[in-house]
Design a protein around this motif. Sequence first.
Motif, PDB file in Angstrom:
ATOM      1  N   UNK A 205     -40.870   2.633  37.508  1.00  0.00           N
ATOM      2  CA  UNK A 205     -39.801   3.453  37.070  1.00  0.00           C
ATOM      3  C   UNK A 205     -38.688   3.217  37.870  1.00  0.00           C
ATOM      4  N   UNK A 206     -37.327   3.232  37.389  1.00  0.00           N
ATOM      5  CA  UNK A 206     -36.193   3.047  38.090  1.00  0.00           C
ATOM      6  C   UNK A 206     -35.337   4.653  37.921  1.00  0.00           C
TER       7      UNK A 206
ATOM      8  N   UNK B  95     -34.571   0.524  30.716  1.00  0.00           N
ATOM      9  CA  UNK B  95     -33.957   1.340  29.737  1.00  0.00           C
ATOM     10  C   UNK B  95     -35.412   1.926  28.920  1.00  0.00           C
ATOM     11  N   UNK B  96     -35.467   3.134  28.720  1.00  0.00           N
ATOM     12  CA  UNK B  96     -36.664   3.488  28.205  1.00  0.00           C
ATOM     13  C   UNK B  96     -38.012   4.197  28.748  1.00  0.00           C
ATOM     14  N   UNK B  97     -37.564   5.090  29.670  1.00  0.00           N
ATOM     15  CA  UNK B  97     -38.468   5.550  30.667  1.00  0.00           C
ATOM     16  C   UNK B  97     -39.293   6.645  29.649  1.00  0.00           C
TER      17      UNK B  97
ATOM     18  N   UNK C 135     -32.667   1.171  41.813  1.00  0.00           N
ATOM     19  CA  UNK C 135     -33.625   1.501  42.776  1.00  0.00           C
ATOM     20  C   UNK C 135     -35.199   1.820  42.252  1.00  0.00           C
ATOM     21  N   UNK C 136     -36.031   1.489  42.695  1.00  0.00           N
ATOM     22  CA  UNK C 136     -37.313   1.516  42.235  1.00  0.00           C
ATOM     23  C   UNK C 136     -37.903   2.975  42.699  1.00  0.00           C
ATOM     24  N   UNK C 137     -38.953   3.615  41.941  1.00  0.00           N
ATOM     25  CA  UNK C 137     -39.487   4.794  42.133  1.00  0.00           C
ATOM     26  C   UNK C 137     -40.962   4.672  42.061  1.00  0.00           C
ATOM     27  N   UNK C 138     -41.990   4.862  42.989  1.00  0.00           N
ATOM     28  CA  UNK C 138     -43.229   5.004  42.414  1.00  0.00           C
ATOM     29  C   UNK C 138     -43.482   6.004  41.390  1.00  0.00           C
ATOM     30  N   UNK C 139     -44.236   6.068  40.632  1.00  0.00           N
ATOM     31  CA  UNK C 139     -44.300   7.248  39.396  1.00  0.00           C
ATOM     32  C   UNK C 139     -44.909   8.660  40.074  1.00  0.00           C
TER      33      UNK C 139
END
Length: 128
Positions: free
Chosen positions: A22-23, A57-59, A84-88
């Motif tokens: 996820x971003x 785009x499309x989370x 930025x990256x985010x762990x789920x």
Amino acid sequence: MIEITAELIKDFLNDIDIKLVSTHNRLSLPVIKRIYKKMKYGIKFDEIKICDHLVIDGHHRYLSSLLAQIEIGTIKTLKTSATKEYKWDEVEFDENDWDTNHKIQYLNEKDAAYNELDVEIVNRIISE
């Protein structure tokens, strides 16, 4: 059809191997629920946009497709320096609906046209 809750999503995400990262650090639970229902009824969606291993785009569509066990297409795009990256497990699920009634109707009309359906069918799907 399962009842989608933040707890169910978190448990689900802990139990599967997720290919994309996820971003976004927040997503709207009501949006996920609507898309999930549509996917379970066979409504098709546009591809999500990815860059390498990142959802750009499309989370909501990506997560809904995982929950519904439906394959969703991907297309490559670019990321920005602000990405930025985010762990789920860091993603929060907001109980608030990020879409207005007007936007929901617009999206239902768009989904109906894309799937060659009457919009009333799509409206019924999300109201169940």
